[in-house]
Write an enzyme that holds these catalytic residues in place. Sequence first.
Site: not given
Length: 165
Positions: A25, A89
């Site tokens: 991580g 988007h």
Amino acid sequence: MGIEVVEEGDLIARFPEAAFAIAIGNNRVRKQISERLDLPWATIMHPSVIVEPGAAIGEGTVVLAGAIVQPDAIIGRHVILNTGCSVDHDARVGDFSHVAPRAALAGGVILGEGVLFGCGACTTPYIEVGDWASIGAGAAVVDKIAMGTTAVGVPARPLERYNGR
């Protein structure tokens, strides 16, 4: 009970059909390891992930359950898109970044390299977060965040501003 350590060259010899991902991580450590190893990198996605047409996801990236990547988003190499996060988007997520569980990036957002974007944090559209910045859990990013800055709160502000009031 011992753990077998396999050298890089032995990995390819023993598993010639395999591709690999780094399951660490820490963004900086993930970058260091990827630069040291010359391996074929896999892009791993949970079956429940939604990746819309036109989105691109880089090699070595791991996309966990319930994540959504919208049209024309570009996800870099060795990124972690964690459980239930959303990348809208035209957003860009830089190499070695981590978008934590339930975080939401609005349209057109740009995360630089190595960004840690905390659990449940969100942005307004077209925000930029500089390389190696950290955004705290639940933060709302409404202004540009400079490189290397740790920002927290609603609205997100650099941590030293909270400490110094």
